[in-house]
Write a protein that holds these residues in place. Structure first.
Motif, short mmCIF file in Angstrom:
data_model
loop_
_atom_site.label_atom_id
_atom_site.label_comp_id
_atom_site.label_asym_id
_atom_site.label_seq_id
_atom_site.Cartn_x
_atom_site.Cartn_y
_atom_site.Cartn_z
N UNK A 113 0.84 -1.20 0.00
CA UNK A 113 0.00 0.00 0.00
C UNK A 113 0.88 1.25 0.00
N UNK A 114 0.69 2.11 -0.98
CA UNK A 114 1.35 3.42 -1.10
C UNK A 114 2.87 3.34 -1.27
N UNK A 115 3.42 2.18 -1.58
CA UNK A 115 4.88 2.09 -1.71
C UNK A 115 5.38 2.85 -2.93
N UNK A 116 4.66 2.76 -4.05
CA UNK A 116 5.06 3.51 -5.23
C UNK A 116 4.95 5.01 -4.97
N UNK A 117 3.91 5.41 -4.26
CA UNK A 117 3.75 6.83 -3.91
C UNK A 117 4.85 7.29 -2.97
N UNK A 118 5.26 6.40 -2.05
CA UNK A 118 6.35 6.74 -1.13
C UNK A 118 7.64 6.99 -1.91
N UNK A 119 7.95 6.12 -2.86
CA UNK A 119 9.15 6.30 -3.68
C UNK A 119 9.10 7.63 -4.42
N UNK A 120 7.94 7.95 -4.98
CA UNK A 120 7.80 9.20 -5.73
C UNK A 120 7.96 10.42 -4.82
N UNK A 121 7.32 10.40 -3.65
CA UNK A 121 7.41 11.53 -2.74
C UNK A 121 8.84 11.72 -2.22
N UNK A 122 9.51 10.61 -1.90
CA UNK A 122 10.90 10.71 -1.44
C UNK A 122 11.79 11.30 -2.53
#
Length: 409
Positions: free
Chosen positions: A392-401
């Motif tokens: 959950x939200x791992x791709x979004x986490x990579x993008x935000x980081x």
């Protein structure tokens, strides 16, 4: 075995002695002095080698000495220069003088070669001392001695982002999911005993390095748990990702940390809350933040973000005074909080540093008027619920980081 600190003795070579010699040939009467110079002592170099990742090889080898220069010889033959010694170290190694803790070298770039100690100068042969009043000198110079040092090598891993959290909150699970790193993962505390690095690929051309360090607990600054011995590896990072376990409140968080502990005034003013679940998460953040400050106060102004791990256990609509929203352009699977400076960079390309500089002047003026300290805790760049188990939200986490790193510059 991972070794990040070791003490060694290094020494450059001594210069060779000059020669006392006279020319002796048939039919040459009183040929005069022809003693050659001594060779220069070998130098001590440090070479950065990306193929080495630890200082383990220095555990059984504590003394590194360059070769001495050879003495001069007759017929004006100079001595051979002493052999240089090249010590290979991984990127991120600091060379520290043990006598005064002065940082002599900070080696970061692969292939960088730096001379730390120069060898002693070779002595002059007797041919240099002839003159009109002394046509037969019977003396020559001795070589100058080399220099030696007792130094400490400290490895500080080079990473863009560091994961900070309690033991067993999912740091290793996250890094094993979003990178190719394979740290040890188990259902007990302190599974991670050494730092782990992983490369997060955004696309074919863009990536960043993330570091997983062993978990911290309350009292780490006084030696509890693994203490602060691995925190040196986050000093070079640009961004800290605090990982707070959503399941701690459900699993009786009082077994791990004291929920009645007094809060830091900066944390209280920024994260004011009465919700018990939020207080459980806030206590985790407070302990981690204060332990970092005990290690290095300069980390207080480091950019940071917050991730709620195991978010499949508990869903959050807000955290303290930070309201969560649905950001459709970032394709989030749940609601989250994203700070306005980070949003301005994502949407308009405005640097986060420039926004901080503009706002800090106004904040400093207001704080000075009120008599407050200017080193207050800054809001997080984003707060995001994640789950390594359900992705959950791992791709979004990579993008935000990635966006946060680009915005920091």
């Amino acid at each position: 075995m991972f070794v990040d600190s070791v003490s060694i003795f290094i020494g450059s070579g001594h210069g060779g002695a000059g020669a006392v010699s006279f020319r002796r040939e048939k039919f040459v009467i009183q040929g005069g002095p022809d003693g050659g110079d001594g060779g220069r002592g070998g130098d001590v170099y440090f070479l950065v080698d990306k193929n080495t990742t630890t200082l383990a090889k220095f555990r059984g080898h504590k003394k590194f000495l360059a070769g001495n220069g050879m003495p001069g010889m007759g017929k004006n033959c100079n001595g051979k220069k002493g052999k240089d010694i090249v010590i290979k170290v991984p990127p991120g190694t600091q060379i520290i003088n043990e006598e005064n803790n002065e940082i002599l070298l900070d080696l970061l770039i692969d292939g960088e070669k730096v001379k730390l100690l120069s060898g002693g100068k070779g002595g002059l042969g007797n041919t240099h001392f002839k003159n009109a009043s002394n046509q037969r000198p019977t003396y020559a110079q001795k070589g100058l001695p080399g220099t030696s040092l007792q130094v400490r090598l400290e490895l500080k891993l080079i990473a863009d982002i560091a994961l900070v959290g309690f033991p067993n909150v999912g740091k290793s699970s996250l890094i094993s999911t979003i990178t190719n790193a394979r740290p040890k993962i188990a259902d007990y505390a302190f599974t991670t005993l050494i730092p782990n690095l992983g490369v997060v690929d955004i696309d074919d051309l863009h990536s960043f390095v993330i570091a997983d360090i062993p978990g911290l607990i309350q009292g780490a600054s006084t030696g509890k748990g693994l203490g602060l011995q691995f925190l040196q590896h986050i000093e070079r990072t640009k961004l800290l990702l605090f990982m707070l376990d959503s399941s701690y409140f459900t699993m009786n968080i009082t077994q791990h940390i004291d929920t009645t502990m007094p809060q830091d005034s900066d944390i209280e003013s920024l994260f004011a809350t009465q919700d018990l679940a939020h207080k459980a998460l806030l206590n985790q953040f407070s302990v981690l933040y204060n332990e970092l400050l005990c290690y290095a106060p300069k980390l207080a102004n480091r950019y940071y973000a917050i991730a709620f791990t195991k978010s499949d256990v508990e869903l959050y609509e807000s955290f303290c005074d930070f309201s969560f929203k649905q950001y459709e352009n970032l394709q989030l699977q749940t609601k989250a909080y994203i700070s306005q400076p980070l949003l301005d960079f994502i949407e308009n390309g405005i640097s986060i540093d420039s926004i901080k500089d503009d706002t800090s002047k106004e904040e400093n003026f207001i704080n000075n008027e009120k008599g407050k300290d200017n080193s207050s805790l800054k809001p997080p760049l984003f707060i995001l619920p994640i789950s390594s188990a359900t992705h959950c939200n791992l791709e979004s986490l990579k993008t935000l980081l990635y966006f946060a790193l680009q915005g920091i510059g």
